[in-house]
Every structure is written in C-alpha cells, then in structure tokens.
Design an enzyme around this catalytic site. Structure first.
Site, PDB file in Angstrom:
ATOM      1  CB  CYS A 232      -0.912  -0.128   1.113  1.00 37.83           C
ATOM      2  SG  CYS A 232      -1.676   1.647   1.519  1.00 37.83           S
TER       3      CYS A 232
ATOM      4  CB  CYS B  19      -5.171   3.780  -4.441  1.00 36.57           C
ATOM      5  SG  CYS B  19      -4.350   2.517  -4.833  1.00 36.57           S
TER       6      CYS B  19
END
Length: 259
Positions: A74, A198
């Site tokens: 991530c 993101c």
C-alpha cells in the site's frame, strides 16, 4: 487487552497504525482487524498497519486490507508508516524499511513523504485498458466525465470479472487534465469500494500514461478525491526505475481500544 492505536491519513486514504515492536498483536485475528477498520462498528479505516522490528532495516511494515486480510503493498500506507516511524523517533528524515514486496527507501522533505516504489518492467496494453503491478495489481482505464463516473459499480464489475476473477485487481479510472496532470479515481479490492486515494494506483497510472504516450513527462501530477500526489520516475531498457510516490501523511488522532 488495551491496544494503543494511531490514525493516519494520506490524501484521504486512512489507516489505523499500531506499534507492534513488542509483538503483542494477534496477527491471525482477521475478524478483529476487519472490525477495527469498520466505519460503524470500529475505528474506521481503509487499512490496518503494524510497525515491527527488523534486524536488517529500520522497521518492517505489515499491511492488512479493511477486510482483515494481509495484503500486497500500500503506497499511501507506506508513506504514513514512515511519518509514524519519525513520530516514534525510530528515524529522522531518511529510512529504509521492508514491506511485503521488498525493500523501500523513503525520506521526508518539506512536510511531504517521498516513498521509493519497486521497479516496474512489465506493462500490459490492451484495447481499452492497461495492467501493471506496482506492489499491488492495477487495472488502468481512461474514461471521460470522471467526476460523475460510477466508480463503485464499474470498478466492482472489473475487479471480479475476467481476467482477474477471484484474485481481483485494483481498478483505476483516469481522465487527462493536461500534458502532465491526470485525475484518478480508484476502486480498491479488499476495501471493495472507492477510496479517496490510492498510492500504488496513482503510481500505476503515471507509468501507464507515460508508456501509452499520453505524456512525455517524468514527473506526473495526480489529482485524487483526497488531494494531489506526485510520481517521478526514470526509464531504462527494461522499463521504469527510481520511482517515487510523493505526498502528505498526517496523524489524525491517537486512541485506545480493547483488542
């Protein structure tokens, strides 16, 4: 057991982060992690992150999606854990840490966290989309009218459909704003919804837009629902290297919860 946690956000992508250097968290309790990430029954977050010791680098990052399952890299979470490590006085302004996809370098400059991503050698091009892995798998598709685009329904359909099927992919919808500026909205697997930002997604978009010839720049501005991010990179005979994801990472609050 009472657990101290910290809430961080990077352009609206939010995480519960815990200092687990003493290894007191049961990392197999996926149900509890999912509940903590639930926005109605828990703290609420897109992901859950543990900071742990590592004998070779400054720290280790262990990342879980909001569904409670340990997941792939991530990017925004990586930037947030760097800010957390500085808060804990583990690092000053530069670091090396290990994550599920390998070693990462990072630095903090002028209030922004710069995270070096893994090199990318393969970008698959299809008629209507591109696919690449920037630590997590990403489908990249250009659309028009992004502001009013149905991200959740279209993202869910693509994430679960052929060729991704059960394993799934994150899905990024992109609109070009100028030669070096793109708007991005992302449907994230594991969250199973649109997130405000993101990090691995905007990284994928920047490289895909360069690969497709939509831009010739090596510094790309990405406008997410949660704010702006930048991606810089270099090209080589094998693809892309020296890839950096750049943006803010902020501590929102600290609290305690029963584990």
């Amino acid at each position: 057991m009472t657990m101290t946690f910290y809430k961080y956000q990077g352009t609206g992508n939010d995480f519960v982060i815990v200092d687990n250097r003493l290894q007191y968290i049961n990392k197999k309790d996926t149900k509890r992690i999912a509940t903590i990430c639930d926005r109605r029954f828990g703290i609420g977050a897109d992901g859950f992150i543990l900071l742990e010791n590592d004998k070779n680098v400054d720290f280790k990052m262990v990342y879980y999606n909001a569904d409670g399952n340990e997941s792939t890299m991530c990017g925004n979470g990586g930037r947030c854990i760097v800010a957390f490590a500085k808060f804990l006085n583990i690092i000053e302004n530069e670091t090396e840490f290990i994550a599920i996809d390998g070693l990462h370098k990072a630095k903090i400059e002028d209030g922004l966290v710069h995270l070096q991503m893994q090199d990318v050698s393969e970008i698959e091009s299809y008629e209507n989309y591109m696919f690449l892995d920037t630590g997590s798998p990403h489908h990249v598709e250009i659309v028009s009218g992004l502001k009013d685009f149905e991200v959740k329904s279209n993202g869910e359909r693509i994430r679960n459909g052929v060729p991704y099927n059960e394993a799934g992919s994150n899905v990024n919808f992109v609109e070009q704003l100028s030669t070096e500026n793109f708007a991005v909205r992302t449907y994230e697997r594991g969250v199973e919804d649109e997130t405000l930002s993101c990090g691995t997604g905007v990284t994928a978009v920047a490289l895909a837009m360069h690969k497709s010839g939509k831009t010739k720049a090596d510094k790309i501005s990405l406008q997410t629902q949660g704010g702006p991010l930048n991606v810089t990179f270099s090209t080589n005979d094998n693809g892309y290297d020296n890839i950096w994801l750049i943006g803010p990472a902020e501590q929102v609050f600290k609290g305690e919860i029963e584990w």
